[in-house]
Design a protein around this motif. Structure first.
Motif, PDB file in Angstrom:
ATOM      1  N   GLU A   1       0.507  56.245 -45.183  1.00 35.46           N
ATOM      2  CA  GLU A   1       0.471  57.550 -44.553  1.00 35.46           C
ATOM      3  C   GLU A   1      -0.956  57.984 -44.281  1.00 35.46           C
ATOM      4  OE1 GLU A   1       1.372  56.861 -47.588  1.00 35.46           O
ATOM      5  OE2 GLU A   1       3.255  57.809 -48.157  1.00 35.46           O
ATOM      6  N   HIS A   2      -1.130  58.627 -43.174  1.00 34.18           N
ATOM      7  CA  HIS A   2      -2.363  59.377 -42.997  1.00 34.18           C
ATOM      8  C   HIS A   2      -2.054  60.816 -43.360  1.00 34.18           C
ATOM      9  CE1 HIS A   2      -5.981  61.064 -41.755  1.00 34.18           C
ATOM     10  NE2 HIS A   2      -5.368  61.888 -40.925  1.00 34.18           N
ATOM     11  N   VAL A   3      -2.969  61.464 -44.059  1.00 33.89           N
ATOM     12  CA  VAL A   3      -2.597  62.750 -44.616  1.00 33.89           C
ATOM     13  C   VAL A   3      -3.693  63.782 -44.453  1.00 33.89           C
ATOM     14  CG1 VAL A   3      -1.097  61.848 -46.375  1.00 33.89           C
ATOM     15  CG2 VAL A   3      -3.520  61.991 -46.809  1.00 33.89           C
ATOM     16  N   ASN A   4      -3.263  65.010 -44.432  1.00 34.33           N
ATOM     17  CA  ASN A   4      -4.204  66.094 -44.596  1.00 34.33           C
ATOM     18  C   ASN A   4      -3.634  67.021 -45.659  1.00 34.33           C
ATOM     19  OD1 ASN A   4      -6.035  68.067 -44.498  1.00 34.33           O
ATOM     20  ND2 ASN A   4      -5.540  68.789 -42.452  1.00 34.33           N
ATOM     21  N   LEU A   5      -3.998  66.744 -46.887  1.00 34.50           N
ATOM     22  CA  LEU A   5      -3.413  67.470 -48.001  1.00 34.50           C
ATOM     23  C   LEU A   5      -4.349  68.603 -48.395  1.00 34.50           C
ATOM     24  CD1 LEU A   5      -0.882  67.289 -49.735  1.00 34.50           C
ATOM     25  CD2 LEU A   5      -2.123  65.870 -51.323  1.00 34.50           C
ATOM     26  N   ASP A   6      -4.379  69.616 -47.576  1.00 36.89           N
ATOM     27  CA  ASP A   6      -5.287  70.722 -47.847  1.00 36.89           C
ATOM     28  C   ASP A   6      -4.724  71.970 -47.174  1.00 36.89           C
ATOM     29  OD1 ASP A   6      -7.451  72.083 -48.787  1.00 36.89           O
ATOM     30  OD2 ASP A   6      -8.914  71.186 -47.411  1.00 36.89           O
ATOM     31  N   PHE A   7      -5.111  73.117 -47.695  1.00 38.59           N
ATOM     32  CA  PHE A   7      -4.694  74.356 -47.058  1.00 38.59           C
ATOM     33  C   PHE A   7      -5.581  74.628 -45.843  1.00 38.59           C
ATOM     34  CE2 PHE A   7      -2.998  74.796 -51.321  1.00 38.59           C
ATOM     35  CZ  PHE A   7      -1.734  75.273 -51.060  1.00 38.59           C
TER      36      PHE A   7
ATOM     37  N   TYR B   1       0.829  68.482 -53.267  1.00 41.66           N
ATOM     38  CA  TYR B   1       1.917  67.694 -52.674  1.00 41.66           C
ATOM     39  C   TYR B   1       3.229  68.474 -52.721  1.00 41.66           C
ATOM     40  CZ  TYR B   1       5.233  63.945 -51.783  1.00 41.66           C
ATOM     41  OH  TYR B   1       6.241  63.184 -51.258  1.00 41.66           O
TER      42      TYR B   1
ATOM     43  N   ARG C   1       1.205  74.861 -38.877  1.00 47.47           N
ATOM     44  CA  ARG C   1       2.362  74.430 -39.667  1.00 47.47           C
ATOM     45  C   ARG C   1       2.042  73.122 -40.355  1.00 47.47           C
ATOM     46  NH1 ARG C   1       4.922  78.221 -41.139  1.00 47.47           N
ATOM     47  NH2 ARG C   1       6.638  76.828 -41.677  1.00 47.47           N
ATOM     48  N   PHE C   2       2.860  72.856 -41.337  1.00 51.55           N
ATOM     49  CA  PHE C   2       2.719  71.677 -42.160  1.00 51.55           C
ATOM     50  C   PHE C   2       3.635  70.606 -41.596  1.00 51.55           C
ATOM     51  CE2 PHE C   2       2.590  69.550 -46.110  1.00 51.55           C
ATOM     52  CZ  PHE C   2       1.580  70.153 -46.826  1.00 51.55           C
ATOM     53  N   CYS C   3       3.137  69.498 -41.184  1.00 51.54           N
ATOM     54  CA  CYS C   3       4.064  68.460 -40.743  1.00 51.54           C
ATOM     55  C   CYS C   3       3.657  67.112 -41.312  1.00 51.54           C
ATOM     56  CB  CYS C   3       4.173  68.409 -39.235  1.00 51.54           C
ATOM     57  SG  CYS C   3       2.631  68.755 -38.424  1.00 51.54           S
ATOM     58  N   TYR C   4       4.528  66.179 -41.248  1.00 53.63           N
ATOM     59  CA  TYR C   4       4.358  64.931 -41.970  1.00 53.63           C
ATOM     60  C   TYR C   4       4.946  63.817 -41.146  1.00 53.63           C
ATOM     61  CZ  TYR C   4       4.276  62.063 -46.219  1.00 53.63           C
ATOM     62  OH  TYR C   4       4.023  61.115 -47.174  1.00 53.63           O
ATOM     63  N   TYR C   5       4.110  62.897 -40.748  1.00 50.87           N
ATOM     64  CA  TYR C   5       4.580  61.815 -39.897  1.00 50.87           C
ATOM     65  C   TYR C   5       4.639  60.511 -40.674  1.00 50.87           C
ATOM     66  CZ  TYR C   5       4.488  64.070 -35.340  1.00 50.87           C
ATOM     67  OH  TYR C   5       4.755  64.859 -34.263  1.00 50.87           O
TER      68      TYR C   5
ATOM     69  N   ALA D   1       3.497  71.611 -52.654  1.00 47.39           N
ATOM     70  CA  ALA D   1       3.398  72.687 -51.659  1.00 47.39           C
ATOM     71  C   ALA D   1       3.860  72.180 -50.301  1.00 47.39           C
ATOM     72  CB  ALA D   1       1.961  73.192 -51.563  1.00 47.39           C
ATOM     73  N   TRP D   2       3.444  70.947 -50.013  1.00 50.36           N
ATOM     74  CA  TRP D   2       3.918  70.349 -48.761  1.00 50.36           C
ATOM     75  C   TRP D   2       5.445  70.200 -48.784  1.00 50.36           C
ATOM     76  CZ3 TRP D   2       6.515  65.664 -48.635  1.00 50.36           C
ATOM     77  CH2 TRP D   2       6.960  65.312 -47.341  1.00 50.36           C
TER      78      TRP D   2
END
Lengths: 388, 406
Positions: free
Chosen positions: A16-22, A302, A3-7, A304-305
């Motif tokens: 932000e730390h991110v993982n912007l990838d499928f 972005y 799942r896609f989550c965002y902290y 998509a997230w």
């Protein structure tokens, strides 16, 4: 599927730390769809529609999409789907865009099915979703009535006494669809979406700029219909925002295909004794396509997230993705012809198929000006909440 | 897609944050700059030393040279946490980002041990001496000569556009050692002492009025052979290593961006007293800049995502400087236009205490330099075309001819 989550903390901190990838699974799905569309020679299928030797959509590609489970991928399992999510729709849409696949996927699955899932009554979901999930039935959206932007006031189609009356233009897949979600005003003047079977309506195909996405004019004359749950104007905007993200992925796919076509041709073609790809005039043009494509892809990721998490920023993220991708695809499709020179302007080369598609996708959910106003309004609204 | 730190990354972030909380500098870089270059440098060196002593300097360098041996991801997390204080690291960026890795790759071990730690601690500042009056984009066409004399090399010539040379202690210098071979093959790299009497630094007054760059002259500068970086004739290869190390240093143009122009046009009225932000033409520009800003931001996120997964980032970041420098120029021009004649006034005057034009005037005058420095728009487009898209180079008439016959 992960799942896609965002902290993230507040957007403005930049912390932000991110993982912007499928995910690898999602990328694999994209590869699979790309391969299927390439094996089925989807671009030639699109050409058949443009040339008029086929109408509606490509049934063979659609059959394969059904078999791969793509039609039902984002529909819940209790309604006959696979129960995956929006991110899967994103990678499928990108592949469709890359191969300009002539299918009713966008309106039937990305828009109508999504609208029923989000706003339909339970009974409506049970009735309509299984057919859409299997791909046996096709739905579309009937929105526009007159030239220019769509506004609540200018919707003349009326719903009352269980029937619809009015005329819709530019309905995508209007000749093939079994039923439509029709934007109409009720007796109290509120705009909503109405579910109507199209079998008994008067339908006529309309010639269009991009015949690989065929459109029709539909006359509703005491056509039986029912309201889609209680979906109102704001809900329609939400459906449009969601669809904008998927449209952006189609555009990104198309823009990248154009860059590849341009690159391959420029490497092959020689002038003044060398490859035309070695001239800066062309290299810089292709670098500019790459720049716009990269911005568009990042904005689409972005969005998509935002889509998959139903984030508050969805309206601005979707508008940004759509605007960015529209600019990228418009530019890539036009410059692809330019880089091909005279050959690019022939009927025989595929460049014009992408050029047609680029402009059609740019207006399918409303034009650039309308989305620019929407974006800036959304940012002003976000600003005033931030200040307050 | 997910936006979480791994457990290890989260622990690192907590550690970084808590150290910063207890040790952060009292004043921002912007405040320090008000006191002039000397006081800014003093503050920058103090901050760098404090970081170095606690193990927060040059995170990605090996520990033996004064670094922390951190992963690329930890370096990024540190950058995010250090945030605005990172502006105090400006004077060390070229040394630590480019000269350091070049020394690590090519200097003799004794010199690495001796010079890298003080570079990390900020005690020594380094600069990079590549461009010349006659060799800018085509830097391999440079003509500063180094001639071997026993154990030493004698260097004569001139460099230009050298950032920070006025306060640098050392520099890496690209020279021509063999003019009788094609231009890329006759170059050799050295490191030099900038305090040598044979080195003269003259500041350049830029179009903007500021002086960040210098001319540097060498008159019979003698350099020991042990200061050679790489073999004679290998200089071009060494220089490329230096430049490749810039890959992660993404060049966002400093200056007003979308938020600043957005705030400005929300406040400013047009001739009918309507807010400018409601004007269709303004909306069109704003929307485009927002798409660019957002696209760059999430492009960076995609690079970080690749690093975080232990993958090599794609070439996406190569677009950053082209897009952001042009955006800065457009936004600044537009803001001055929107402000009318007061958009050109640098002073504060009554009713204009917090002069809104100032950052845009600075952006307008700074942007042309940004479009040239560190690779012109045109060179960067060539790099995208050749390295990313795999398109062939232009025909080069000088490629196989000896430099002396050009």
């Amino acid at each position: 599927m992960p799942r896609f989550c965002y902290y993230a903390r507040a957007e403005t901190t930049g912390n932000e730390h991110v993982n912007l990838d499928f995910s690898d699974e999602q990328k694999l799905l994209g590869d699979q769809v790309n391969k299927m569309l390439s094996d089925s020679d989807s671009v030639t299928a699109a050409r058949r529609l443009v040339e008029g030797s086929e109408t509606g959509y490509d049934t063979e590609i659609w059959r394969q999409m059904q078999e791969l489970g793509l039609t039902g991928c984002a529909i819940e399992t209790q309604y006959g789907g696979l129960g995956l999510g929006d991110l899967e729709l994103c990678v499928i849409s990108e592949a469709i865009g890359r191969h300009i696949a002539p299918t009713p996927f966008f309106f039937s699955i990305c828009m109508a099915a999504r609208a029923i899932q989000l706003f339909g009554a339970e009974e409506q979901k049970r009735t309509h979703l299984p057919g859409l999930a299997s791909g046996e039935r096709i739905a579309t959206m009937a929105i526009a009535e007159t030239p220019g932007a769509v506004s609540q006031k200018r919707i003349r189609t009326r719903f009352g006494g269980g029937v619809l009356n009015g005329r819709k233009i530019g309905v995508c897949d209007g000749m093939s669809a079994d039923f439509a979600l029709v934007m109409a005003q009720d007796e109290g003047g509120s705009v909503g979406l109405y579910l109507a079977e199209l079998g008994d309506t008067q339908r006529s195909p309309q010639k269009s700029l991009d015949p690989s996405r065929p459109v029709a004019c539909i006359e509703f004359s005491d056509t039986p219909a029912e309201p889609l749950g209680s979906a109102g104007w704001d809900d329609i905007q939400h459906i449009r925002d969601r669809a904008a993200v998927l449209c952006a992925f189609e555009q990104v796919g198309g823009a990248e295909a154009c860059l590849e076509m341009a690159r391959n041709y420029a490497l092959e073609r020689k002038a003044f004794g060398r490859q035309i790809a070695s001239y800066q005039a062309l290299k810089h043009r292709m670098a500019d396509i790459y720049i716009l494509n990269t911005l568009a892809r990042s904005n689409a990721y972005y969005a998509a997230w935002a889509l998959s998490t139903d984030a508050q920023v969805l309206p601005s993220a979707a508008a940004t993705a759509l605007l960015s991708a529209t600019e990228a695809f418009d530019f890539a499709a036009a410059e692809n012809i330019q880089i091909h020179g005279g050959m690019g302007f022939t009927w025989e080369f595929d460049c014009h198929l992408y050029y047609r598609r680029s402009r059609a996708l740019g207006v399918i959910l409303g034009g650039t000006g309308s989305w620019q106003r929407k974006l800036i309004s959304a940012l002003r609204a976000q600003n005033s909440t931030a200040v307050a | 897609m997910d936006f979480n730190d791994t457990q290890q990354e989260a622990e690192f972030r907590v550690e970084a944050r808590s150290w910063l909380e207890g040790n952060k500098p009292e004043r921002s870089a912007a405040d320090e700059r008000i006191g002039g270059e000397e006081s800014y440098l003093r503050a920058a060196k103090a901050w760098q030393k404090r970081k170095y002593e606690a193990g927060w300097a040059c995170l990605h360098w090996p520990k033996e040279y004064g670094g922390r041996g951190a992963s690329p991801m930890e370096r990024i997390i540190w950058g995010q946490e250090e945030g605005k204080y990172a502006a105090l690291s400006g004077p060390f960026a070229i040394g630590q980002g480019m000269c350091g890795p070049t020394l690590m790759g090519y200097a003799i071990e004794e010199h690495k041990q001796k010079y890298l730690p003080p570079m990390a601690s900020g005690e020594h500042i380094w600069c990079q001496l590549f461009s010349e009056p006659g060799a800018g984009s085509d830097v391999a066409g440079l003509s500063t000569r180094a001639v071997k004399d026993g154990d030493e090399w004698v260097i004569n010539g001139q460099k230009i556009w050298t950032s920070g040379a006025q306060f640098s202690d050392y520099g890496i210098l690209l020279t021509r050692t063999d003019p009788d071979v094609p231009k890329h093959k006759g170059l050799t790299m050295f490191w030099i002492d900038m305090h040598d009497d044979a080195v003269e630094v003259r500041p350049i007054k830029q179009a903007s009025g500021a002086s960040g760059f210098n001319e540097v002259y060498f008159t019979d500068l003698r350099v020991h052979d042990s200061q050679r970086l790489g073999a004679p004739g290998q200089g071009w290869e060494v220089a490329l290593t230096t430049l490749m190390n810039e890959r992660l240093a993404v060049g966002d143009a400093p200056g007003p961006d979308f938020n600043e122009i957005f705030d400005l046009v929300c406040d400013l009225p047009d001739e009918n007293d309507n807010p400018l932000v409601e004007d269709g033409r303004v909306i069109e520009h704003l929307a485009r800049w927002y798409c660019q800003k957002s696209g760059l931001k999430y492009t960076k996120y995609r690079t970080i995502s690749a690093l975080s997964q232990g993958k090599t980032p794609g070439p996406e970041n190569s677009i950053t400087k082209i897009v952001s420098a042009a955006k800065l120029q457009q936004i600044s021009r537009f803001a001055i236009d929107a402000l009318g004649i007061s958009g050109t006034i640098r002073d504060e005057f009554e009713g204009n205490e917090d002069n809104p034009a100032l950052p845009f005037i600075d952006g307008f005058m700074g942007a042309p330099g940004l479009r040239i420095a560190g690779g012109t728009d045109e060179i960067l487009r060539n790099i995208i075309a050749e390295r990313v898209l795999g398109l062939p180079q232009e025909v080069r008439v000088d490629k196989d001819k000896p430099f002396s016959q050009l």
